[in-house]
Every structure is written in structure tokens, then in C-alpha cells.
Motif scaffolding. Structure first.
Motif, short mmCIF file in Angstrom:
data_model
loop_
_atom_site.label_atom_id
_atom_site.label_comp_id
_atom_site.label_asym_id
_atom_site.label_seq_id
_atom_site.Cartn_x
_atom_site.Cartn_y
_atom_site.Cartn_z
N TYR A 101 47.55 37.58 45.78
CA TYR A 101 48.90 37.11 45.06
C TYR A 101 49.18 35.71 45.82
O TYR A 101 50.35 35.49 45.70
CB TYR A 101 49.73 38.02 45.18
N GLN A 108 50.54 36.53 38.07
CA GLN A 108 51.17 36.86 36.92
C GLN A 108 50.10 36.85 35.53
O GLN A 108 49.43 35.98 35.72
CB GLN A 108 52.72 36.29 36.71
N ARG A 112 46.25 37.89 36.50
CA ARG A 112 46.72 39.11 37.39
C ARG A 112 45.98 40.41 36.81
O ARG A 112 45.44 41.16 37.69
CB ARG A 112 48.22 39.21 37.63
#
Length: 271
Positions: A101, A108, A112
Motif C-alpha cells: 500500500y 484503492q 487494491r
């Protein structure tokens, strides 16, 4: 004797230098180098290197940074590659897998979700084949831990660990070792150095992540597997131990993290 538990010897930065790097590492007492794969395209390459250089072993997996380009069929390719590699004593783990991340586009949305899907699928393969995992946990320790609780794996290593003491303990409680390398050698890396000096010795292994995460004396040049001996000496200094005792302990920890590695060492009488 030292073990580099994480080194990308197949990286393009090392093209044409692998033999020299392997020999230089051996001369520094690095008896084994673990080469993790990063995607289906290099599964064959990491295995080939271990056939060429006797102090190398390998892992197979799909790296989270490569999941944007990965296809669902790559998981089938990985499953087949693992099944075939079980006959190879130099195959020791599933990796490098995990979550990242740090890269903004992976934090996102669909990318993700995709990297988390690939991580979960590879944890299931680890459980299916009873193999340890080499984990990428950059800015993702808590979510990685969540997936490990949901899909328990038979131990392994949280590579390049840079979390909190509480997160470290959670990995340890799940049966994982924690990898420390070049970042630990920088005097300003206070948190990593505190962890390296204060966590239980039986939880620590050494790594280079070469060609990345160069130690202070090499930065910004490429890291190399021979540096693990000097990195180990820094760990010894942080813990008030001799390098010989740290080498013995971290080697035992690497063996515990990767039972197939231990079996190979026993068969080759590497002690």
C-alpha cells in the motif's frame, strides 16, 4: 555461516554477474541465498539459477507489485509450477507474495482488490501444499495479518519488516520470522534498530533484498548478497552479541522458517 533469506539474484541489474555474486557471497560465508520469484515469467529463471549456483535456492510466487499485469491463469500456472517443484529439493517456499500500500494506485479501487485477491489465492496454495510464505508487507502489516488469520499459512518470513512492536508480535504469534536487512544499518532508522535489538532473537532472520535496500556503506549503489555478513555484524552490535552467535541463531531461524531449506542443508551437510 550466513543465510540471505531474500535476494533477487535474477534481477536485470545483475545480468551477467550472477556467478561472480554467488562466489563473492560464498567467500563471505553466505552459505545459502534464497531467490524469490515475482511473476509467472520468471518462475523458470529462478529455478535455473539454483541449478547453476550451488549456494542458491528458490521460491515461487506472484509479487503484489506485479498483480496489475497478472492474469487469473497465472494462479493456475503457479499451482502447476509448485506441484512440479516439490520434486526439486532447492524449492523452499511460496514467495514473494503479499500486499503493498505504498504505491498510490494500489491503495484503492480495482487494483487494491486485485492484489488482495492474488494474495488470498496464494495463501490458499501455501496451505494446500503445506509450504511457508515469503511476505511483502510494505505499509500493509495489519491487512496482511488479517488475511493470515483468515487463510492461515504454515509460517514463513515477513520480509523487510518495518512495522510496530505490536505488529511484530502478531506475526511472531502466527509462527513467522521477521526479515531485517540494509535498512537496519542506517543510524537514523531508529524504529527498525529498536526492533532488531529488542525482539526475541529466535524471531529474526537476515536478508539483503538485493539489488534493493542497500546498507549504509553501499547506498545508493546496488545491494549484493555478500553484504548479509556485514549486515549481520550490525545486528550483532545492536544486540551486544558476537557475529558468530548471530550467524548461528539466524541460520537456525531460517531453517525453522523453511523446513525444505533445512532438509536440503542436512542432505548437503551444510552446518
Amino acid at each position: 555461516m550466513w543465510i540471505d533469506t531474500h535476494c533477487h539474484l535474477d534481477a536485470a541489474e545483475f545480468d551477467g554477474q550472477q556467478e561472480a555474486l554467488s562466489q563473492a557471497a560464498a567467500q563471505e560465508g553466505v552459505s545459502l541465498i534464497v531467490i524469490p520469484a515475482i511473476a509467472a515469467f520468471n518462475f523458470g529463471r529462478v529455478a535455473e539459477l539454483t541449478r547453476q549456483y550451488p549456494n542458491c535456492v528458490y521460491a515461487l510466487g506472484i509479487h503484489p507489485l506485479l498483480t496489475p499485469q497478472a492474469e487469473e491463469r497465472d494462479l493456475d500456472i503457479l499451482q502447476q509450477a509448485i506441484a512440479s517443484a516439490l520434486e526439486d529439493p532447492r524449492f523452499v517456499a511460496i514467495g514473494e507474495i503479499g500486499l503493498d500500500y505504498f504505491v498510490p494506485e494500489l491503495q484503492q479501487g480495482a487494483l487494491r482488490e486485485k492484489q488482495e485477491h492474488f494474495f488470498a489465492a496464494q495463501l490458499k496454495l501455501a496451505r494446500q501444499f503445506a509450504l511457508p510464505v515469503l511476505l511483502h508487507v510494505r505499509r500493509s502489516q495489519d491487512i496482511v495479518l488479517k488475511y493470515l488469520r483468515r487463510h492461515p499459512a504454515p509460517g514463513g518470513i515477513a520480509h523487510a519488516f518495518n512495522g510496530s512492536e505490536q505488529q511484530a508480535q502478531r506475526f511472531i504469534d502466527l509462527g513467522f520470522k521477521l526479515g531485517f536487512g540494509g535498512a537496519m544499518t542506517f543510524p537514523r532508522a531508529l524504529q527498525i534498530r529498536r526492533l532488531a535489538g529488542g525482539l526475541p532473537l529466535e524471531a529474526l532472520v537476515l536478508e539483503t533484498d538485493a539489488p534493493d535496500i542497500s546498507p549504509a556503506w553501499l547506498h545508493p549503489a546496488h545491494n549484493t548478497p555478500q553484504q548479509v555478513a556485514r549486515i549481520g555484524a550490525v545486528l550483532a552490535q545492536l544486540r551486544g552479541m558476537t557475529p558468530q552467535d548471530v550467524a548461528q541463531a539466524t541460520t537456525a531461524n531460517a531453517r525453522a522458517a523453511m523446513p525444505r531449506l533445512a532438509a536440503l542443508m542436512d542432505s548437503l551437510r551444510i552446518i
